[in-house]
Design a protein around this motif. Structure first.
Motif, PDB file in Angstrom:
ATOM      1  N   ARG A   1     -43.975  11.420   7.232  1.00 45.90           N
ATOM      2  CA  ARG A   1     -43.700  11.336   5.799  1.00 45.90           C
ATOM      3  C   ARG A   1     -44.992  11.250   4.986  1.00 45.90           C
ATOM      4  O   ARG A   1     -46.004  10.730   5.455  1.00 45.90           O
ATOM      5  CB  ARG A   1     -42.814  10.121   5.498  1.00 45.90           C
ATOM      6  CG  ARG A   1     -41.460  10.196   6.203  1.00 45.90           C
ATOM      7  CD  ARG A   1     -40.589   8.986   5.912  1.00 45.90           C
ATOM      8  NE  ARG A   1     -39.331   9.052   6.651  1.00 45.90           N
ATOM      9  CZ  ARG A   1     -38.245   9.690   6.234  1.00 45.90           C
ATOM     10  NH1 ARG A   1     -38.263  10.285   5.041  1.00 45.90           N
ATOM     11  NH2 ARG A   1     -37.143   9.721   6.965  1.00 45.90           N
TER      12      ARG A   1
ATOM     13  N   LYS B   1     -44.880   9.443  -0.609  1.00 44.78           N
ATOM     14  CA  LYS B   1     -43.618   9.232  -1.319  1.00 44.78           C
ATOM     15  C   LYS B   1     -42.429   9.135  -0.369  1.00 44.78           C
ATOM     16  O   LYS B   1     -41.286   9.065  -0.814  1.00 44.78           O
ATOM     17  CB  LYS B   1     -43.385  10.368  -2.324  1.00 44.78           C
ATOM     18  CG  LYS B   1     -44.396  10.404  -3.463  1.00 44.78           C
ATOM     19  CD  LYS B   1     -44.075  11.525  -4.440  1.00 44.78           C
ATOM     20  CE  LYS B   1     -45.057  11.547  -5.601  1.00 44.78           C
ATOM     21  NZ  LYS B   1     -44.769  12.663  -6.555  1.00 44.78           N
ATOM     22  N   GLY B   2     -42.695   9.148   0.924  1.00 44.34           N
ATOM     23  CA  GLY B   2     -41.626   9.026   1.899  1.00 44.34           C
ATOM     24  C   GLY B   2     -40.929  10.329   2.230  1.00 44.34           C
ATOM     25  O   GLY B   2     -39.846  10.324   2.814  1.00 44.34           O
ATOM     26  N   ARG B   3     -41.540  11.457   1.895  1.00 43.31           N
ATOM     27  CA  ARG B   3     -40.914  12.755   2.121  1.00 43.31           C
ATOM     28  C   ARG B   3     -41.428  13.416   3.394  1.00 43.31           C
ATOM     29  O   ARG B   3     -42.639  13.449   3.639  1.00 43.31           O
ATOM     30  CB  ARG B   3     -41.188  13.697   0.947  1.00 43.31           C
ATOM     31  CG  ARG B   3     -40.635  13.213  -0.383  1.00 43.31           C
ATOM     32  CD  ARG B   3     -41.080  14.127  -1.515  1.00 43.31           C
ATOM     33  NE  ARG B   3     -42.541  14.143  -1.630  1.00 43.31           N
ATOM     34  CZ  ARG B   3     -43.207  14.895  -2.505  1.00 43.31           C
ATOM     35  NH1 ARG B   3     -42.541  15.703  -3.322  1.00 43.31           N
ATOM     36  NH2 ARG B   3     -44.530  14.851  -2.557  1.00 43.31           N
ATOM     37  N   THR B   4     -40.521  13.945   4.182  1.00 41.65           N
ATOM     38  CA  THR B   4     -40.903  14.805   5.289  1.00 41.65           C
ATOM     39  C   THR B   4     -41.177  16.206   4.743  1.00 41.65           C
ATOM     40  O   THR B   4     -40.873  16.510   3.586  1.00 41.65           O
ATOM     41  CB  THR B   4     -39.796  14.884   6.347  1.00 41.65           C
ATOM     42  OG1 THR B   4     -38.641  15.519   5.753  1.00 41.65           O
ATOM     43  CG2 THR B   4     -39.417  13.491   6.855  1.00 41.65           C
TER      44      THR B   4
ATOM     45  N   SER C   1     -32.328   3.294  11.042  1.00 41.74           N
ATOM     46  CA  SER C   1     -33.450   3.101  10.113  1.00 41.74           C
ATOM     47  C   SER C   1     -33.847   1.638  10.044  1.00 41.74           C
ATOM     48  O   SER C   1     -35.038   1.308   9.914  1.00 41.74           O
ATOM     49  CB  SER C   1     -33.069   3.615   8.724  1.00 41.74           C
ATOM     50  OG  SER C   1     -31.913   2.958   8.234  1.00 41.74           O
TER      51      SER C   1
ATOM     52  N   GLU D   1     -37.596   0.268  10.891  1.00 37.86           N
ATOM     53  CA  GLU D   1     -38.341  -0.548   9.926  1.00 37.86           C
ATOM     54  C   GLU D   1     -38.803  -1.863  10.551  1.00 37.86           C
ATOM     55  O   GLU D   1     -39.936  -2.311  10.324  1.00 37.86           O
ATOM     56  CB  GLU D   1     -37.469  -0.827   8.701  1.00 37.86           C
ATOM     57  CG  GLU D   1     -37.221   0.387   7.819  1.00 37.86           C
ATOM     58  CD  GLU D   1     -36.246   0.090   6.699  1.00 37.86           C
ATOM     59  OE1 GLU D   1     -35.825  -1.087   6.576  1.00 37.86           O
ATOM     60  OE2 GLU D   1     -35.893   1.025   5.947  1.00 37.86           O
TER      61      GLU D   1
END
Length: 229
Positions: free
Chosen positions: A99, A102-105, A132, A136
């Motif tokens: 990622r 911004k947490g995007r793949t 998830s 985490e």
């Protein structure tokens, strides 16, 4: 030719350093060459840099000092690159599950930019067997372990300003579900996913007998071996 990113025990290396002031000049220069070419979608140059600067580069690194954490695969998704380009990056070890800041793949970026269905399908990350929440928790416990091993020994202050620890999520995609996390000062962490927990071997190559092995679960970590290396 020895590389800072040599593979250890079959594990692919993770480029962790965020602060370019603690990187070698050659690594910074090569990293910018790769990032510059990927940013403008110059794929022949991207592949050439990866081939010619393999001593300093890993396929999943982002621009030295950059805050977006965009890899070449993220840029391929952004530009809607030909499927063959993305497949070449994947064949070189690019990770679909990694990622950006911004947490995007790369898949998320491809969807945002309405890239071709074929590119989106190719970039779809593999499914994880862990939830998830479990991932985490493992990320948090792993960070606590690494902090405890290197805090005050390598860098002063907040380690998050100079290092990005390998996210557990990418282990599901890596060969053998393992990653090699080298650090300056000959420190290193060999991290392997095992049935929902992590086996973490760590050592300093300059300190005899510094090796430790920890079993890391979502609830914490336990020292199971020490004194090697």
């Amino acid at each position: 030719m020895t590389s800072y990113f040599d593979i250890v025990d079959g594990a692919r290396p993770w480029q962790s350093v965020l602060d370019p002031s603690v990187m070698s000049d050659d690594l910074v220069r090569a990293g910018h060459q790769l990032a510059d070419a990927a940013k403008v979608g110059d794929w022949p140059t991207v592949m050439s840099v990866l081939d010619n600067q393999s001593k300093w580069l890993v396929i999943n690194q982002w621009r030295p000092g950059g805050t977006a954490w965009f890899t070449a695969l993220h840029q391929a998704a952004w530009h809607g690159a030909p499927v063959d380009v993305a497949r070449d990056l994947l064949d070189r070890g690019a990770l679909r599950s990694l990622r950006d800041a911004k947490g995007r793949t790369a898949y998320d970026v491809a969807v945002e930019h309405a890239s071709s269905p074929g590119l989106q399908r190719l970039l779809s990350p593999p499914r994880s067997r862990s939830s998830s929440r479990q991932i985490e928790a493992l990320d948090a416990r792993l960070a606590e372990l690494i902090d405890g091993r290197i805090a005050g020994r390598l860098f002063e202050g907040d380690l998050r300003t100079v290092l990005r620890y390998p996210p557990v999520e990418i282990l599901h995609e890596l060969p053998g579900q393992r990653v090699w996390f080298p650090l300056p000062g000959k420190y290193g962490f060999h991290i392997e996913l095992q049935n929902g927990s992590l086996e973490v071997k760590s050592w300093c190559g300059l300190v005899e007998g510094s090796g430790q092995t920890h079993l890391v679960t979502p609830d914490g970590s336990v020292l199971v071996d020490q004194g090697f290396v």
